[in-house]
Design a protein around this motif. Structure first.
Motif: not given
Length: 208
Positions: A32-35, A68-72
């Protein structure tokens, strides 16, 4: 002798149809990440996706088009079993539109697991109190060193302007059409040769 020669040729066709392969990639990994939505103020009408490179939901910071960054990340089955990452785990590229062409290395995890996006198969929108949501399904290919490139499906669900969940599943490989043709031809030749050999057998009875 001719029958054996033809059977050998048929067997050669079958071998050509099934080339030597390394292990297939099988299993599922979630991350997951943010978008942010692109082309609209909410996900219910978005025409693309801008994944966060830094910052958190609600911030005004942009990423300048950077991945973007994948956070987990969490691997649950198959090759991915036991993979767990909290914090910056990898990167995912923006989708300026849902009609673009293939995207090489669309996402990577730990610079060792790569997914090449081939085709966006569907984008489904839903209305909700957070401004709408969408579900995107895409086909592509997993690449991991030591394994064969393997067809895979990516499912992405998101709503509003914030957290996004992803799930990518590797699929078992199927023969290419050309390989099917070689296999059918090989089996056909072998069947024909065996029938011909049975017809050529003659039975003679000993005379008393």
């Amino acid at each position: 002798m001719r029958i054996h020669t033809k059977l050998a040729a048929a067997a050669a066709l079958l071998c050509a149809a099934v080339p030597a392969q390394a292990a297939q990639i099988l299993g599922q990994i979630s991350f997951n990440g943010f978008v942010r939505p692109v082309g609209a103020s909410n996900m219910g009408a978005a025409t693309g996706l801008d994944f966060y490179n830094f910052g958190m939901p609600g911030s005004s910071m942009g990423d300048g088009g950077a991945p973007g960054t994948i956070f987990a990340a969490l691997g649950t089955t198959g090759v991915f079993t036991g993979i767990t990452c909290i914090g910056p785990c990898g990167t995912i590229k923006d989708l300026p539109t849902f009609t673009g062409g293939p995207v090489a290395s669309f996402f990577d995890i730990g610079s060792s697991i790569f997914f090449d996006l081939k085709t966006i198969q569907s984008v489904t929108y839903s209305a909700d109190n957070a401004g709408g949501s969408l579900k995107l399904i895409a086909s592509g290919t997993f690449r991991i060193a030591g394994y064969d490139d393997t067809a895979a499906l990516l499912t992405l669900t998101t709503q509003g302007d914030g957290a996004t969940s992803f799930s990518a599943t590797a699929l078992s490989a199927v023969p290419e059409p050309a390989s099917w043709g070689l296999m059918i031809a090989g089996f056909g030749m072998m069947g024909g040769m065996l029938r011909a050999s049975r017809r050529s057998v003659k039975v003679r009875y000993a005379k008393n």
